[in-house]
Structures are given as structure tokens and as C-alpha cells.
Design an enzyme around this catalytic site. Structure first.
Site, PDB file in Angstrom:
ATOM      1  NE  ARG A 178      48.697 -14.530 -10.427  1.00  0.00           N
ATOM      2  CZ  ARG A 178      47.442 -14.954 -10.272  1.00  0.00           C
ATOM      3  NH1 ARG A 178      46.516 -14.549 -11.104  1.00  0.00           N
ATOM      4  NH2 ARG A 178      47.017 -15.728  -9.251  1.00  0.00           N
ATOM      5  CG  HIS A 213      42.714 -10.656 -11.071  1.00  0.00           C
ATOM      6  ND1 HIS A 213      43.980 -10.383 -10.615  1.00  0.00           N
ATOM      7  CD2 HIS A 213      42.311 -12.018 -11.264  1.00  0.00           C
ATOM      8  CE1 HIS A 213      44.422 -11.901 -10.308  1.00  0.00           C
ATOM      9  NE2 HIS A 213      43.310 -12.827 -10.742  1.00  0.00           N
TER      10      HIS A 213
END
Ligand code: NDP
Ligand code: OXD
Length: 308
Positions: A223, A271
Site C-alpha cells: 500500500r 495499481h
């Protein structure tokens, strides 16, 4: 008995009919279609709006459309006792193995420098060590970290792993939380596959980078909040780190004026390390939800008391 869906995807309507066909006994509605919040028993979500889930007073279970649940826990208004099921599955694991192996190999064979040389029409051969002489460190030995570590091992790399608890994985030396320094000292290429929690936030910082072997590379597919951005830039500029491959960011999409975009030693992917495939992901969600409703064991049920 209704299920509410919150997704940012342009394919929301497709998801709705897919889930409806897999869960015929439950009425599936999109977030902005809810007329009776008290009828909502289940929520299938990615990044729900803050305070939104708490408006469903009879909610029995939340399903994260992803392996991470930080986007759900970020909502501080969420009652603590609602179970959260994440979505994993073999597709997700396979995609992450591919991403990690690809980017470790790019670093290992110094191909970023080769690609840069090509842009200058330079023929710049370099001999690199074989995988047997390269140590890759994997932070996080959960579903994704463990399978990525095993794939790297199968490619011939020396692999070390790090997690909260002790893990025993064939051919991989595993370290626990208190042994972080010993782990870092060996990791010439560091892969982060940790979940975002209070303890992993900002973990990729200058102090950690200094403990890696000089010239190490990092790959973050955990993350964005785990990375201290300014520390990364300064450590790359000092050459203590040679390269960073980043798939996740504090703000997504990464803002157009962000310095990462133009830094010569940073590779950005949007992502995409391991996206949920709607077809198989929907089946996984329906399978987990049916098991939960039937009171059966759900492997992907998270342990909120442990932080994720
Ligand atoms: P798991 O929950 O299966 O595993 C998490 C691992 O991290 C465990 O090994 C756990 O240790 C370890 N861990 C947690 N906290 C700490 C800590 N404080 N110190 C040391 N180790 C810790 O997660 P997954 O493998 O399924 O997924 C990991 C993350 O990957 C997700 O949470 C998500 O953020 C990210 N992800 C990114 C994607 C992308 O496309 N970029 C796609 C999917 C996921 P222990 O085993 O001891 O409990
Ligand atoms: C996930 C992700 O958590 O895509 O699955 O990041």
C-alpha cells in the site's frame, strides 16, 4: 434480504447482474439505488464513502472486493463487530506472482539501465550475477507474499521472508517482526507485500532503507501509505537505493505533478499488480458469502482484532 454494492468500476452494472445471477436469493442493489437501508444485510465494497456503511443498521457482513481491507477499516464510523471477508483466490495470487517475478527479474538483470541506454542508442552490455547469487527479501508472508516468495525460489533466487509470526517455508529463511534488521541486511531486492495497518504505515522509510545492502532495489505492491515518499526520493538520490518500482500510492491515481512520475530511478505501475478479475472474483465473493450465511468456515474471513 438485500446486498449493496459499492464499486468505483465503470462495470458496476455488470458486477450487479453478475452477483445477482450468482446469489439469486438475495436482492443486489448499487449504492445509489438503496431505498430501504434497513433491508441491507450484506455489503460488497471497494473504498466505501466514510460513514456510509454505518447507515445500514442491520448489516451482517462486509465483503472487500480485494485482498486488502484497509479501505474498509479507514471508515472510523464502522461498528467494530461487523465481520469483514476479503477476496483472494488463485487468480489474484497468480497475477501477483507474475508481477513480483517480472519486476524482480528486471532489477536483477539491471534491465532498467539497458532500456535507458537504448533510448540513447547505446549498446551497453553488462554481466549480472545469476539468481543463485542474489537475495530477495519478501515482507509479508501471507497468501500473496508466500506464493511470490516460492516462485522466486523456484527461479533460483535466495529468498528471505519477514512476517509477524514465525513461518516455515521450504528453502526460505523466515524472520519474525523482532528480526527485521537481520532480514533487511540481506535483501538486495526488497518486495513489500504487507497489509496496511497501524504498524506497517510508513514502514518503508529512511531508517529501513539504510539497513539494506548498498544499491538495493525496492518493489512496493502493498500500500502507498507504507512508503515515506520524501525518504524514498532522498535515498534514491544518495544511491543507497538503486531503483524503486511502485504499484501503490498514497493518492491514486498518482497526481500529474507528483515527483515520482519523472524520477529516473522510479518505475510506476497504476495499481495493477494483481487486480480482481470480475468473472472469477464475483464467483469467489458469492462462494464466501454463501458459506458465511450457512455458518460454514470462510477462509477469507479476517481477524479484525489482529489488525486486519
Ligand atoms: P495476508 O493477510 O494473507 O498476509 C499478510 C502478511 O503480512 C502476513 O504474513 C502477516 O504476518 C504479515 N504482517 C502483517 N502485519 C505485519 C507486521 N506488523 N510486521 C510484520 N509482518 C506483518 O495478506 P495478503 O498476502 O493476501 O495481501 C497482502 C497485501 O497486499 C494486501 O493487504 C494489500 O494491501 C496488498 N495487495 C496489493 C495488490 C496490488 O494489486 N498491488 C493486490 C492485492 C493485495 P503473519 O503471517 O505473521 O500474520
Ligand atoms: C487488493 C488490491 O487489495 O487490489 O486486492 O489492492
Amino acid at each position: 434480504m438485500s446486498l449493496v454494492i459499492h464499486l468505483k468500476s465503470a462495470r458496476r452494472d455488470w458486477w450487479k447482474s453478475h452477483l445477482q445471477s450468482l446469489l439469486p436469493d438475495i436482492e443486489c442493489v448499487l449504492w445509489d439505488e438503496v431505498t430501504n437501508p434497513d433491508a441491507i444485510l450484506y455489503a460488497v465494497v471497494w473504498k466505501p464513502p466514510a460513514g456510509g456503511l454505518a447507515t445500514f443498521k442491520n448489516l451482517q457482513c462486509i465483503v472487500s472486493v480485494g485482498a486488502g481491507i484497509d479501505h474498509v477499516l479507514a471508515d472510523k464510523a464502522l461498528p467494530e463487530d461487523i465481520p469483514i471477508i476479503r477476496t483472494t483466490g488463485s487468480d489474484l495470487t497468480q497475477r501477483m506472482r507474475e508481477y513480483v517475478c517480472l519486476h524482480v527479474l528486471l532489477q536483477h538483470r539491471q534491465l532498467m539501465a539497458t532500456f535507458a541506454a537504448q533510448r540513447n542508442q547505446q549498446w551497453a552490455p553488462a554481466i549480472t550475477p545469476t539468481a543463485a547469487d542474489r537475495t530477495v527479501g519478501v515482507m509479508g508472508l501471507g497468501k500473496l507474499g508466500q506464493s511470490a516468495a516460492q516462485s522466486l525460489k523456484a527461479l533460483g533466487f535466495k529468498v528471505v521472508g519477514w512476517a509477524r509470526s514465525h513461518h516455515q517455508i521450504d528453502g526460505i529463511t523466515c524472520y519474525t517482526e523482532a528480526e527485521l534488521s537481520r532480514f533487511l541486511q540481506q535483501a538486495e531486492i526488497l518486495v513489500c507485500l504487507l497489509p496496511l495497518t497501524d504498524t506497517t504505515e510508513n514502514i518503508l522509510n529512511k531508517d529501513l532503507f539504510q539497513q539494506l545492502p548498498p544499491g538495493a532495489a525496492i518493489i512496493n505492491a502493498g500500500r502507498g501509505e507504507q512508503l515515506v515518499e520524501q525518504d524514498l526520493i532522498e535515498t534514491l538520490d544518495s544511491s543507497q537505493l538503486s531503483h524503486a518500482t511502485l504499484d501503490v500510492f498514497r493518492t491514486e491515481p498518482l497526481p500529474a505533478d507528483h515527483p515520482f512520475w519523472t524520477h529516473p530511478s522510479i518505475t510506476i505501475t497504476p495499481h495493477i499488480a494483481s487486480l480482481i478479475d470480475p468473472e472469477s472474483g464475483g464467483k469467489e465473493i458469492a462462494r464466501n458469502l454463501k458459506a458465511f450465511i450457512a455458518g460454514k468456515t470462510v477462509e477469507d474471513l479476517t481477524n479484525r482484532k489482529r489488525g486486519y
